[in-house]
Structures are given as structure tokens and as C-alpha cells.
Design a protein around this motif. Sequence first.
Motif, mmCIF file in Angstrom:
data_model
loop_
_atom_site.group_PDB
_atom_site.id
_atom_site.type_symbol
_atom_site.label_atom_id
_atom_site.label_comp_id
_atom_site.label_asym_id
_atom_site.label_seq_id
_atom_site.Cartn_x
_atom_site.Cartn_y
_atom_site.Cartn_z
ATOM 1 N N VAL A 9 47.164 77.300 69.140
ATOM 2 C CA VAL A 9 47.470 76.203 68.221
ATOM 3 C C VAL A 9 47.162 76.692 66.803
ATOM 4 O O VAL A 9 46.081 77.211 66.541
ATOM 5 C CB VAL A 9 46.622 74.949 68.560
ATOM 6 C CG1 VAL A 9 46.895 73.836 67.556
ATOM 7 C CG2 VAL A 9 46.928 74.476 69.980
ATOM 8 N N VAL A 10 48.140 76.546 65.911
ATOM 9 C CA VAL A 10 47.965 76.985 64.515
ATOM 10 C C VAL A 10 48.190 75.766 63.629
ATOM 11 O O VAL A 10 49.280 75.187 63.623
ATOM 12 C CB VAL A 10 48.962 78.106 64.157
ATOM 13 C CG1 VAL A 10 48.807 78.504 62.694
ATOM 14 C CG2 VAL A 10 48.753 79.309 65.069
ATOM 15 N N ILE A 11 47.132 75.386 62.923
ATOM 16 C CA ILE A 11 47.203 74.149 62.116
ATOM 17 C C ILE A 11 46.474 74.374 60.805
ATOM 18 O O ILE A 11 45.422 75.012 60.778
ATOM 19 C CB ILE A 11 46.499 72.981 62.869
ATOM 20 C CG1 ILE A 11 47.304 72.619 64.119
ATOM 21 C CG2 ILE A 11 46.320 71.758 61.968
ATOM 22 C CD1 ILE A 11 46.706 71.496 64.927
ATOM 23 N N ASN A 12 47.024 73.855 59.730
ATOM 24 C CA ASN A 12 46.158 73.579 58.585
ATOM 25 C C ASN A 12 46.483 72.199 58.062
ATOM 26 O O ASN A 12 47.579 71.696 58.249
ATOM 27 C CB ASN A 12 46.169 74.682 57.523
ATOM 28 C CG ASN A 12 47.531 74.943 56.984
ATOM 29 O OD1 ASN A 12 48.128 74.054 56.388
ATOM 30 N ND2 ASN A 12 48.034 76.163 57.197
ATOM 31 N N SER A 64 51.711 73.676 63.342
ATOM 32 C CA SER A 64 51.840 72.477 62.509
ATOM 33 C C SER A 64 51.028 72.710 61.241
ATOM 34 O O SER A 64 49.813 72.510 61.224
ATOM 35 C CB SER A 64 51.317 71.250 63.274
ATOM 36 O OG SER A 64 51.425 70.094 62.481
ATOM 37 N N VAL A 65 51.691 73.180 60.198
ATOM 38 C CA VAL A 65 50.945 73.605 59.011
ATOM 39 C C VAL A 65 51.455 72.938 57.747
ATOM 40 O O VAL A 65 52.654 72.829 57.524
ATOM 41 C CB VAL A 65 50.992 75.148 58.837
ATOM 42 C CG1 VAL A 65 50.193 75.831 59.917
ATOM 43 C CG2 VAL A 65 52.418 75.672 58.788
ATOM 44 N N ILE A 78 45.050 61.978 53.693
ATOM 45 C CA ILE A 78 44.022 62.162 54.731
ATOM 46 C C ILE A 78 44.761 62.442 56.040
ATOM 47 O O ILE A 78 45.463 61.581 56.570
ATOM 48 C CB ILE A 78 43.116 60.917 54.868
ATOM 49 C CG1 ILE A 78 42.396 60.634 53.550
ATOM 50 C CG2 ILE A 78 42.112 61.120 56.003
ATOM 51 C CD1 ILE A 78 41.584 59.331 53.550
ATOM 52 N N ASP A 79 44.619 63.638 56.523
ATOM 53 C CA ASP A 79 45.322 64.074 57.733
ATOM 54 C C ASP A 79 44.639 63.453 58.965
ATOM 55 O O ASP A 79 43.406 63.429 59.062
ATOM 56 C CB ASP A 79 45.243 65.608 57.808
ATOM 57 C CG ASP A 79 46.313 66.207 58.688
ATOM 58 O OD1 ASP A 79 46.645 65.598 59.718
ATOM 59 O OD2 ASP A 79 46.789 67.309 58.346
ATOM 60 N N ILE A 80 45.441 62.952 59.855
ATOM 61 C CA ILE A 80 44.909 62.308 61.072
ATOM 62 C C ILE A 80 45.277 63.111 62.317
ATOM 63 O O ILE A 80 44.425 63.526 63.096
ATOM 64 C CB ILE A 80 45.462 60.862 61.201
ATOM 65 C CG1 ILE A 80 45.024 60.025 59.999
ATOM 66 C CG2 ILE A 80 45.024 60.214 62.524
ATOM 67 C CD1 ILE A 80 43.531 59.904 59.812
ATOM 68 N N GLY A 81 46.582 63.345 62.462
ATOM 69 C CA GLY A 81 47.028 64.066 63.660
ATOM 70 C C GLY A 81 46.527 65.498 63.687
ATOM 71 O O GLY A 81 46.179 66.029 64.754
ATOM 72 N N GLY A 82 46.451 66.139 62.509
ATOM 73 C CA GLY A 82 46.001 67.537 62.444
ATOM 74 C C GLY A 82 44.567 67.698 62.941
ATOM 75 O O GLY A 82 44.315 68.472 63.877
ATOM 76 N N PRO A 83 43.603 66.954 62.349
ATOM 77 C CA PRO A 83 42.217 67.091 62.835
ATOM 78 C C PRO A 83 42.076 66.747 64.323
ATOM 79 O O PRO A 83 41.283 67.357 65.037
ATOM 80 C CB PRO A 83 41.437 66.085 61.971
ATOM 81 C CG PRO A 83 42.238 65.958 60.727
ATOM 82 C CD PRO A 83 43.672 66.115 61.142
ATOM 83 N N VAL A 142 42.958 77.950 62.079
ATOM 84 C CA VAL A 142 43.133 76.991 60.977
ATOM 85 C C VAL A 142 43.276 77.678 59.622
ATOM 86 O O VAL A 142 43.325 77.005 58.604
ATOM 87 C CB VAL A 142 41.936 75.996 60.926
ATOM 88 C CG1 VAL A 142 41.926 75.106 62.147
ATOM 89 C CG2 VAL A 142 40.613 76.729 60.758
ATOM 90 N N ASP A 143 43.329 78.992 59.613
ATOM 91 C CA ASP A 143 43.312 79.698 58.332
ATOM 92 C C ASP A 143 44.441 80.736 58.298
ATOM 93 O O ASP A 143 44.457 81.672 59.105
ATOM 94 C CB ASP A 143 41.944 80.403 58.203
ATOM 95 C CG ASP A 143 41.791 81.128 56.889
ATOM 96 O OD1 ASP A 143 42.764 81.162 56.108
ATOM 97 O OD2 ASP A 143 40.699 81.677 56.651
ATOM 98 N N PRO A 144 45.397 80.594 57.360
ATOM 99 C CA PRO A 144 46.495 81.579 57.286
ATOM 100 C C PRO A 144 45.988 83.013 57.142
ATOM 101 O O PRO A 144 46.686 83.953 57.537
ATOM 102 C CB PRO A 144 47.277 81.152 56.039
ATOM 103 C CG PRO A 144 46.989 79.692 55.868
ATOM 104 C CD PRO A 144 45.585 79.496 56.376
#
Length: 540
Positions: A116-119, A26-27, A140-145, A162-164
Motif C-alpha cells: 500500500v502506497v499512500i501519502n 493513493s497519493v 483533513i484526510d480521512i480515508g488515507g489515515p 508513506v514517503d515518496p
Amino acid sequence: MSESTTPAPADEAASGRRPIRRALLSVSDKTGLIELATALHEAGVALVSTGGSARAIADAGIPVTPVEDVTGFAECLDGRVKTLHPAVHGGLLADTRRPEHLQQIADLGIEPFELVVINLYPFRETIASGAGFDESVEQIDIGGPAMVRASAKNHPSVAIVVDPARYDEVLAAVGAGGFTLAQRTALAAAAYAHTAAYDVAVASWLYGQVGRSDPESDGWPEFTGATWTKAGALRYGENPHQRAALYRHWRPGLAGATQLHGKEMSYNNYVDVDAAWRAANDFADPAVAIIKHANPCGIATVVGGDADPAAAVATAHRKAHECDPVSAFGGVIAVNRPVSLAMAEQVAEIFTEVLLAPGFDDAAVAVLTRKKNIRLLVMPEGSVPDPLEFRAISGGLLVQERDAIDADGDSPSTWQLAAGAAADEATLADLEFAWRACRAVKSNAILLATDGASVGIGMGQVNRVDSARLAVERAGERAAGAVAASDAFFPFADGLEILLQAGVRAVVQPGGSVRDAEVVAAAEAAGVSLYLTGTRHFYH
Ligand SMILES: NC(=O)c1ncn([C@@H]2O[C@H](COP(=O)(O)O)[C@@H](O)[C@H]2O)c1NC=O
């Protein structure tokens, strides 16, 4: 994943590796997403993904399960709710070392994720772009954090990235049979640092907004925060017995400069070159500042030099160097235009620790890289001074607005002529140069200048008389006919008198001393033009 790369259970227990069978992607920043998804799919990893990420993966022809199929809920509220669901968070938080957790998720029909891969939404970039309040809040991201923090807590079972820039590590781990526990722990630490920095940015911005709309506020937020990420250890600090490291803020600046050549930068190199960059960028025209121990030993500019910037930087460097060649030995140099061949040939003749510029002509690099010891640094694009300055003190932090040189009082058009005849255009231009250059000198500062270049600098003295003496002594014969600037008012006439005796022909200073009348009378008696700016530029 091929059988040959999947470790046997005994190996898995020993290394702590957890084979990656299912991943959630989810990026917001989709850099490298397709390459990652392709490699994960080819390694047999099942992919689950959110809205735009899932679409990008599917469009590339890679099988992916939309997160809606996992939650049984369509994304809603303009994307505010996509992954906030037990079917997702149960898969992130189940501690697979605990049989009862495995049983519970099995009973609930929830499958665990191993990767899990997220930014996150680009909140900082949004506020930096000058976006309005509502648009900023929406970023302001909610689901990501929530997912990042859940996965990081559960790092014994889940690897969170969290970092490409770390996707290569993911692929290496998949090939090795999963991340080790030590790797997952390090990834979790990075993930918490990521959400911590994100929340600090949100809180600092929001507190700033609160202060702005509160008429009772003194204008300073109740909370301010900043976060830094380690760029690397330095050999040592200010002295060899002090350990030191460089950390970076997210804004582009010196800490992110590209080093083209030379030995590793030292702690003192960074301090000095930062001061040099500040000094050189106080001028709109091509300018060069040479710094030793955070003080200038020469500053020069070429008015109108952009007509031929390659020649102008060479001229500015020559004039800055001539101010004090003894001190310039082993100095650091900053220039506010690209380094030309002509400038490089001059610099190559002088032992110089660091040369910082917004760029270098190829021919300049060829000349300078023949010198083993000089460090060549390119300032990142878009570097602008932070609007606030921070200084740690025992038990706290001082915060002030940056001392901008374009404040009222920095333009000759606002100065008050207090003694002598009005200066001609060339003298006024030199006075303006001296006033700007003086800001780069540690207080108490006196700077003598001629023709857009410093010729004598008195810095860091605990009284202004000594600074005046030092400036005159360093200028030697060049003091006669020079102009002078003082960073703060002359408290008595004595400091000014030293300049007058040396033959200085015009002086600029803030004024504002209770003995201004004595100071003005001394200038009047000597027939010297004295301008008052009403603004001072202490620099400690
Ligand atoms: N609301 C949610 O449930 C939610 N879940 C994930 N996100 C964020 O959505 C972004 C990815 O969205 P997409 O795949 O639709 O481009 C990521 O930055 C991720 O951190 C969410 N968005 C914001 O809160």
C-alpha cells in the motif's frame, strides 16, 4: 515478477518476505508515482488506485484498476468517501497467516493487498498558506489515515509506504521477492509516526481555533503538540559523556541546513549557531554575529549596506570581530546575507567553528573549503522563527510567544528621553543598534556600541553592576564616546554610574525601576542622554 526473483515458499517462510502481487496506490503528492507504477507493472504487480492517482497512472499508459471497480461504488461527497469500504479494508486487514481470514475474504470475493502506497492530503501546508477554516478542514484526510493505520496494523501481511523518498526501497524489495517482516515492521512504525504527526497537527490547529472563538479563553489552547523526526545521531551532547541526536520539525530551519563543508556539526555548534542566526536576523541591513557559548562576542551591521552587500558583509564581519578578537577565536558566525569573497578571505584568517549564511558566493566557498576545520552551513529558504518558544522543565513545558524585536518600544520613535539632550541622528542610530544587539546577549546584558558595531559586551552576570563592569573592561578605551544599552532596567544608579565613569555618551534602557529617579538623576548629572524604551528583552 519474474520467476527467478520470486523466492520458493521455504525461503519466504525463513525471511518473512511476502511477494508483492497486488498494490494499492493513493497519493496526494504524486512525486515519483509514474516511475513507481511503471516499475511495479513491469514486475507483474497488479495496480489498484484512487481517482486522481489512477488517472495519472492510466494517462501514462499503465494498466490500473480504479478503486471504484473494487468497491462497486463511485467516489462520492467530493472525495470524502473513496476507499472507506470492506472490499478495500478487507484486503488491507486480512491476516494472511490465518487460514480462517483467507477463507473469509475468499468467500467475500475480496483480494488481499501486499503493498500500500499512500501519502495524505497536505493539511499542514494548507494551514501554513493561511487558508480559511472550511478549506483547512477539507484538507483533513480521512480515508488515507484509515488505510495507513489498517495496513500498519497488518504489517505481517502488508507493506505500507508513506514517503515518496522510499519508492526505491519498494522497487528493491519487489526485485528481492518482497519486503522482509523486519522491513514491514519498520515501515509500519514510520506509518504510525506519519499519522500521529498528522493528527497532532490537526488537533493543535483545531484547539487553536476553539480558543480563538471562545471569549472566556486565556488564548492558550488546552492541547499543543509538535512532532520531530530524527535527522541523525550526534557524536555526543553538551559534554562527551552525554549521548545526543538531532531531530527535525517540519518547518524549515537550522536543523535542515545544508552543510557544504567541514566536520560533522556538534551539539554545541547547533546551540551556538542558532543563537548567532537569531542575533544576525534582528537587523534588516546586512549584519554579522559572532557567538561563543550562546553569547555574542561581536555583532555589527552596515546601515544601507544592501547597496553593496558583498562589501557590507565583509565590513560587518571585520567590525564584529574587532569587538573581542580573543573570544571570537573558535567562535561561530552567522550572517544574514550571502557570504562574499571579501568576507570569506577575512574569516579564513581566523579559527572559526561554523559559518552559517543564506548562501555563499562560489569564490567564497573556494577560499573557505581550503580550511579543513570550518563548517559551512546554508540556511534553508523560507526559514522564519517559530512564533512560539518552548522550554522543557521538570514535568512540563513552558510556552511563550517569541520575543520579537519589532515590539512597541524597539523603535526610537517610541522612546522617552528621560535625561540629557536629545541625541543626534547618528547617536540615535547607534542607540538603536545597541538596543537590538543587546537582545542577543544573555541577561543581565550590557552592550556598548559605536558606529553600528558592539565594542564591549557584559553578559550573563547575576547583577547588572558586574555586567556593566565587564562591558566597560572589554571595551577598554573604546568605552569613552560609545553608547550603551541595557536589556532590563537599572535597579539602582550604580550600574549606570560605571558606564558614565567610563565616558559613555548615551544610554538606552527600559526604565521602570522604583529607583528610576536616582538613575535618571545620575545621567542628568553626567550630561548623558538617557532614553527609556518601556520594553525589556531578558534572554535566559
Ligand atoms: N475519503 C477516502 O476514502 C480517501 N481515500 C484515500 N484518500 C486520500 O486521497 C488522496 C489521493 O486521492 P487521488 O488519488 O484522488 O488524488 C490520498 O491523499 C489519500 O490519502 C481519501 N480522501 C480523504 O479522506
